[in-house]
Design a protein around this motif. Sequence first.
Motif, PDB file in Angstrom:
ATOM      1  N   CYS A  49     -23.817   1.092  96.409  1.00 37.54           N
ATOM      2  CA  CYS A  49     -23.358  -0.467  96.421  1.00 37.54           C
ATOM      3  C   CYS A  49     -23.611  -1.224  95.434  1.00 37.54           C
ATOM      4  O   CYS A  49     -25.048  -2.033  94.751  1.00 37.54           O
ATOM      5  CB  CYS A  49     -23.691  -1.611  98.028  1.00 37.54           C
ATOM      6  N   CYS A  74     -26.278  -4.478  95.612  1.00 41.92           N
ATOM      7  CA  CYS A  74     -27.488  -5.019  96.155  1.00 41.92           C
ATOM      8  C   CYS A  74     -28.449  -3.191  95.544  1.00 41.92           C
ATOM      9  O   CYS A  74     -29.273  -3.251  95.300  1.00 41.92           O
ATOM     10  CB  CYS A  74     -28.254  -4.547  97.575  1.00 41.92           C
ATOM     11  N   CYS A 119     -20.879  -2.801 102.965  1.00 47.03           N
ATOM     12  CA  CYS A 119     -22.511  -2.225 102.495  1.00 47.03           C
ATOM     13  C   CYS A 119     -24.065  -2.921 104.199  1.00 47.03           C
ATOM     14  O   CYS A 119     -23.012  -4.420 104.323  1.00 47.03           O
ATOM     15  CB  CYS A 119     -23.314  -2.853 101.789  1.00 47.03           C
ATOM     16  N   CYS A 160     -26.204  -5.394 102.778  1.00 43.31           N
ATOM     17  CA  CYS A 160     -26.448  -6.369 102.368  1.00 43.31           C
ATOM     18  C   CYS A 160     -25.070  -7.274 102.195  1.00 43.31           C
ATOM     19  O   CYS A 160     -24.582  -8.628 101.917  1.00 43.31           O
ATOM     20  CB  CYS A 160     -26.775  -7.309 100.788  1.00 43.31           C
TER      21      CYS A 160
END
Length: 161
Positions: A104, A107, A127, A130
Amino acid sequence: MNEELVKIYSSFDIENMASFLDKLVLFVKKNHSIFLKYTLPDFLEGMEKIKSNEMVFGHTDENLEGIINHKKELFEQGMNKRDLCESVLTNAWDVCIYKTEKVCPACGDENLSVTVTSNQNQTVLFCEECLFTEIDGFSVEVKEDLIPANKKQVENYLQQI
Ligand SMILES: [Zn+2]
Protein backbone atom coordinates in the motif's frame (compact mmCIF):
# COMPACT_ATOMS: atom_id res chain seq x y z
CA MET A 1 -26.46 -18.71 15.76
CA ASN A 2 -23.31 -19.38 17.77
CA GLU A 3 -23.96 -23.08 17.91
CA GLU A 4 -24.39 -23.36 14.16
CA LEU A 5 -21.18 -21.41 13.60
CA VAL A 6 -19.24 -23.71 15.94
CA LYS A 7 -20.25 -26.56 13.63
CA ILE A 8 -19.33 -24.66 10.47
CA TYR A 9 -16.01 -23.47 11.87
CA SER A 10 -15.18 -26.95 13.17
CA SER A 11 -15.51 -28.23 9.62
CA PHE A 12 -12.95 -25.74 8.27
CA ASP A 13 -10.41 -27.47 6.05
CA ILE A 14 -7.56 -25.46 4.54
CA GLU A 15 -7.60 -27.84 1.56
CA ASN A 16 -11.28 -27.24 0.88
CA MET A 17 -12.07 -23.65 1.60
CA ALA A 18 -14.76 -23.55 -1.10
CA SER A 19 -17.00 -25.70 1.06
CA PHE A 20 -16.37 -23.46 4.10
CA LEU A 21 -17.17 -20.36 2.04
CA ASP A 22 -20.40 -21.94 0.75
CA LYS A 23 -21.48 -22.63 4.32
CA LEU A 24 -20.71 -19.08 5.42
CA VAL A 25 -22.56 -17.51 2.48
CA LEU A 26 -25.54 -19.75 3.11
CA PHE A 27 -25.48 -18.81 6.80
CA VAL A 28 -25.45 -15.11 5.89
CA LYS A 29 -28.37 -15.53 3.48
CA LYS A 30 -30.39 -17.46 6.05
CA ASN A 31 -29.84 -14.74 8.62
CA HIS A 32 -30.09 -11.84 6.19
CA SER A 33 -32.31 -9.65 8.35
CA ILE A 34 -29.97 -9.96 11.34
CA PHE A 35 -26.87 -9.19 9.26
CA LEU A 36 -28.64 -6.19 7.78
CA LYS A 37 -28.80 -4.59 11.23
CA TYR A 38 -25.02 -4.42 11.40
CA THR A 39 -23.92 -4.28 7.74
CA LEU A 40 -24.26 -1.92 4.81
CA PRO A 41 -26.91 -3.35 2.45
CA ASP A 42 -24.81 -3.20 -0.74
CA PHE A 43 -21.87 -4.91 0.91
CA LEU A 44 -24.13 -7.58 2.36
CA GLU A 45 -25.80 -8.22 -0.98
CA GLY A 46 -22.43 -8.41 -2.72
CA MET A 47 -21.14 -10.96 -0.19
CA GLU A 48 -24.34 -13.02 -0.51
CA LYS A 49 -23.78 -13.29 -4.26
CA ILE A 50 -20.31 -14.80 -3.91
CA LYS A 51 -20.10 -18.18 -5.64
CA SER A 52 -17.33 -20.37 -4.31
CA ASN A 53 -16.62 -21.97 -7.71
CA GLU A 54 -15.73 -18.54 -9.12
CA MET A 55 -13.34 -17.51 -6.36
CA VAL A 56 -9.62 -17.94 -5.62
CA PHE A 57 -8.59 -19.33 -2.25
CA GLY A 58 -5.64 -19.05 0.06
CA HIS A 59 -4.19 -15.80 -1.26
CA THR A 60 -4.47 -13.86 1.95
CA ASP A 61 -1.41 -13.30 4.14
CA GLU A 62 -3.47 -13.95 7.26
CA ASN A 63 -3.04 -17.15 9.26
CA LEU A 64 -6.41 -18.60 8.34
CA GLU A 65 -6.26 -21.72 10.47
CA GLY A 66 -5.33 -19.64 13.51
CA ILE A 67 -8.09 -17.11 12.91
CA ILE A 68 -10.79 -19.71 12.28
CA ASN A 69 -9.80 -21.70 15.36
CA HIS A 70 -9.84 -18.60 17.54
CA LYS A 71 -13.26 -17.52 16.24
CA LYS A 72 -14.59 -21.01 16.85
CA GLU A 73 -13.59 -20.72 20.51
CA LEU A 74 -15.31 -17.35 20.75
CA PHE A 75 -18.50 -18.77 19.23
CA GLU A 76 -18.32 -21.59 21.78
CA GLN A 77 -18.26 -19.00 24.55
CA GLY A 78 -21.16 -17.17 22.87
CA MET A 79 -20.52 -14.06 20.79
CA ASN A 80 -22.89 -11.11 20.59
CA LYS A 81 -24.75 -10.69 17.31
CA ARG A 82 -22.87 -7.62 16.13
CA ASP A 83 -19.43 -9.23 16.55
CA LEU A 84 -20.73 -12.50 15.20
CA CYS A 85 -21.98 -10.90 11.98
CA GLU A 86 -18.76 -8.96 11.55
CA SER A 87 -16.65 -12.07 12.13
CA VAL A 88 -18.54 -14.18 9.61
CA LEU A 89 -18.29 -11.56 6.86
CA THR A 90 -14.63 -10.85 7.60
CA ASN A 91 -13.76 -14.54 7.50
CA ALA A 92 -15.73 -15.08 4.27
CA TRP A 93 -13.67 -12.20 2.86
CA ASP A 94 -10.38 -13.62 4.19
CA VAL A 95 -10.73 -17.04 2.58
CA CYS A 96 -11.36 -15.72 -0.94
CA ILE A 97 -9.52 -12.40 -1.07
CA TYR A 98 -6.53 -12.06 -3.41
CA LYS A 99 -3.63 -10.13 -1.90
CA THR A 100 -1.24 -8.66 -4.46
CA GLU A 101 2.53 -8.21 -4.18
CA LYS A 102 1.99 -4.47 -4.16
CA VAL A 103 2.51 -2.71 -0.84
CA CYS A 104 0.00 0.00 0.00
CA PRO A 105 1.50 3.34 -1.06
CA ALA A 106 -0.46 5.17 1.65
CA CYS A 107 0.39 3.26 4.82
CA GLY A 108 3.16 0.91 3.68
CA ASP A 109 1.89 -1.64 6.21
CA GLU A 110 -0.21 -3.95 4.11
CA ASN A 111 -0.32 -5.38 0.60
CA LEU A 112 -3.22 -4.28 -1.57
CA SER A 113 -6.11 -6.68 -2.18
CA VAL A 114 -7.98 -7.12 -5.45
CA THR A 115 -11.61 -6.18 -4.90
CA VAL A 116 -14.56 -5.12 -7.04
CA THR A 117 -17.32 -2.63 -6.43
CA SER A 118 -20.46 -4.36 -5.19
CA ASN A 119 -22.13 -3.80 -8.59
CA GLN A 120 -19.14 -5.70 -10.10
CA ASN A 121 -18.35 -2.91 -12.55
CA GLN A 122 -14.95 -1.81 -11.38
CA THR A 123 -11.85 -3.57 -10.14
CA VAL A 124 -10.29 -1.72 -7.23
CA LEU A 125 -7.05 -2.32 -5.33
CA PHE A 126 -7.85 -1.92 -1.67
CA CYS A 127 -5.84 -1.65 1.54
CA GLU A 128 -7.50 -3.53 4.39
CA GLU A 129 -5.39 -1.59 6.86
CA CYS A 130 -5.98 2.07 5.93
CA LEU A 131 -8.82 1.69 3.37
CA PHE A 132 -6.74 3.26 0.57
CA THR A 133 -8.24 2.58 -2.88
CA GLU A 134 -6.63 2.57 -6.30
CA ILE A 135 -8.05 2.13 -9.82
CA ASP A 136 -5.74 1.60 -12.83
CA GLY A 137 -2.74 2.78 -10.82
CA PHE A 138 -4.36 5.96 -9.56
CA SER A 139 -5.47 6.73 -6.05
CA VAL A 140 -9.22 7.24 -6.32
CA GLU A 141 -11.89 7.64 -3.70
CA VAL A 142 -14.45 4.86 -4.17
CA LYS A 143 -17.94 5.40 -2.78
CA GLU A 144 -19.29 1.92 -3.49
CA ASP A 145 -18.79 -0.98 -1.11
CA LEU A 146 -16.06 -3.41 -2.09
CA ILE A 147 -16.14 -7.20 -2.16
CA PRO A 148 -13.44 -9.75 -3.08
CA ALA A 149 -12.73 -10.04 -6.81
CA ASN A 150 -13.51 -13.37 -8.43
CA LYS A 151 -11.04 -15.57 -10.32
CA LYS A 152 -11.69 -13.96 -13.69
CA GLN A 153 -11.33 -10.45 -12.29
CA VAL A 154 -8.10 -11.39 -10.50
CA GLU A 155 -6.72 -12.91 -13.73
CA ASN A 156 -7.62 -9.75 -15.64
CA TYR A 157 -5.83 -7.69 -13.04
CA LEU A 158 -2.72 -9.90 -13.17
CA GLN A 159 -2.59 -9.63 -16.97
CA GLN A 160 -2.57 -5.86 -16.80
CA ILE A 161 0.43 -5.52 -14.52
ZN1 LIG B 1 -2.78 1.17 3.50
